[in-house]
Design an enzyme around this catalytic site. Structure first.
Site, PDB file in Angstrom:
ATOM      1  N   CYS A  42       0.848  -1.187   0.000  1.00 29.65           N
ATOM      2  CA  CYS A  42       0.000   0.000   0.000  1.00 29.65           C
ATOM      3  C   CYS A  42       0.886   1.239   0.000  1.00 29.65           C
ATOM      4  CB  CYS A  42      -0.903   0.053   1.228  1.00 29.65           C
ATOM      5  SG  CYS A  42      -2.073  -1.314   1.368  1.00 29.65           S
TER       6      CYS A  42
ATOM      7  N   ARG B   3      -4.825   7.111   0.237  1.00 27.32           N
ATOM      8  CA  ARG B   3      -3.959   5.950   0.049  1.00 27.32           C
ATOM      9  C   ARG B   3      -4.376   5.140  -1.165  1.00 27.32           C
ATOM     10  NH1 ARG B   3      -5.721   2.058   3.879  1.00 27.32           N
ATOM     11  NH2 ARG B   3      -3.828   0.830   3.461  1.00 27.32           N
TER      12      ARG B   3
ATOM     13  N   ASN C  91       0.171  -2.606   5.385  1.00 25.21           N
ATOM     14  CA  ASN C  91       0.732  -3.927   5.653  1.00 25.21           C
ATOM     15  C   ASN C  91       2.181  -3.816   6.122  1.00 25.21           C
ATOM     16  OD1 ASN C  91       0.397  -6.723   5.750  1.00 25.21           O
ATOM     17  ND2 ASN C  91       1.307  -7.006   3.719  1.00 25.21           N
TER      18      ASN C  91
END
Length: 325
Positions: A2, A16, A79
């Site tokens: 991400c 994002r 993550n």
């Protein structure tokens, strides 16, 4: 995988790319002030600040991936496999589970300064939502219009880093990303000059050559550098449409294209959705991999004193504006 980033003009924007190889039944969710958040190892929040973001709703509970509250404080979870460590309970601490982290902070804080004070008391505990929903290894970017920090759960507890870039990706830990940026200090958006040697005549043969060396792959370290470079050199007119366009262009520069990055299991890692929140206006804009037309949800058009969630399913089919059909 991400990438998150901030963008500041007259208004403050936060958003994002969600890079993932599966759908988690995500949807835009507005949580009003009186929705009861039952926390696993801490006192429940019966009232709190309202928030809007992307979440999956399980058993009536919003599991937020990213969100902003009515005061303009914003958070995204990214993550962080192999590095995130969740601990056992500590009596003297505020014991918060990772899936409660976003609503807990957004429900109780208005600024990053307030978050920093609260985090001194927080212990991130290894308690899943239920047996079917294990904890994801994560770290978080938290920002308001004045500050940005990164929070990483490690063996010794929460590490809190000031983030001057307003960008976050994934592994390695944030300290590496900060050090790695020094490798690219010679990059420039300007038309380059010959710095190779005065003994040989060298001239650029195209625009953009000041950025030669900017990494183009989709690894976390490369996306961090590329997003920071584009963000810090971004120029846009000071209006909502121009700022949104620029924000999503920056996210597009680090997006995952189906087929270009496979997981260890052979699945396609793609940018399943990209979002931009106008944190000051409570607007949530998003697009998906299958539909790149922007969709907007205004938190303040809902009853923020309610006690019931408001959810909006994502528009996944490509929307096209036909001019002569």
């Amino acid at each position: 995988m991400c990438t998150s980033l901030t963008y500041k003009k007259t208004d403050f924007y936060f958003g994002r790319n969600m890079d993932i190889d599966y759908s988690f039944n995500e949807r835009v969710v507005v949580t009003p002030r009186n929705f009861p958040f039952k926390l696993k190892r801490y006192e429940s929040m019966k009232s709190h600040y309202a928030m809007i973001g992307m979440a999956t709703v399980i058993e009536g509970y919003p599991l937020y991936a990213d969100a902003t509250n009515e005061k303009g404080l914003s958070i995204a979870g990214l993550n962080f496999p192999g590095n995130a460590v969740y601990l056992q309970e500590k009596e003297e601490k505020i014991n918060i589970t990772p899936f409660e982290f976003i609503p807990f902070l957004l429900g109780t804080c208005t600024t990053v300064e307030e978050v920093k004070a609260v985090l001194k008391k927080v212990n991130m505990v290894n308690v899943p939502f239920n047996e079917q929903v294990p904890l994801a290894p994560q770290h978080w970017m938290i920002a308001d219009q004045n500050q940005c920090i990164v929070v990483e759960p490690m063996e010794e507890g929460l590490r809190i880093h000031d983030n001057p870039y307003g960008v976050l990706t994934n592994n390695p830990p944030f300290e590496f990303h900060k050090m790695n940026m020094a490798n690219y200090m010679n990059l420039t958006a300007e038309y380059p000059e010959n710095r190779f040697s005065s003994k040989v005549k060298l001239e650029p043969y195209g625009v953009g050559m000041g950025g030669l060396g900017l990494p183009g792959d989709v690894s976390p370290t490369s996306r961090f550098v590329r997003a920071a470079f584009h963000k810090m050199n971004a120029v846009s007119e000071d209006n909502e449409n121009a700022n949104l366009s620029q924000f999503f262009h920056i996210l597009d520069s680090v997006a995952m294209v189906r087929g270009s990055a496979l997981t260890q299991e052979g699945a396609n890692d793609i940018t399943s959705y990209a979002c931009c929140m106008n944190a000051e206006k409570g607007m949530y804009y998003y697009k998906t991999y299958e539909n790149n037309q922007l969709t907007a949800v205004n938190m303040h058009n809902e009853d923020l004193d309610s006690d019931e969630l408001v959810t909006f399913e994502l528009i996944q089919t490509q929307q096209i504006n036909y001019l002569n059909n």
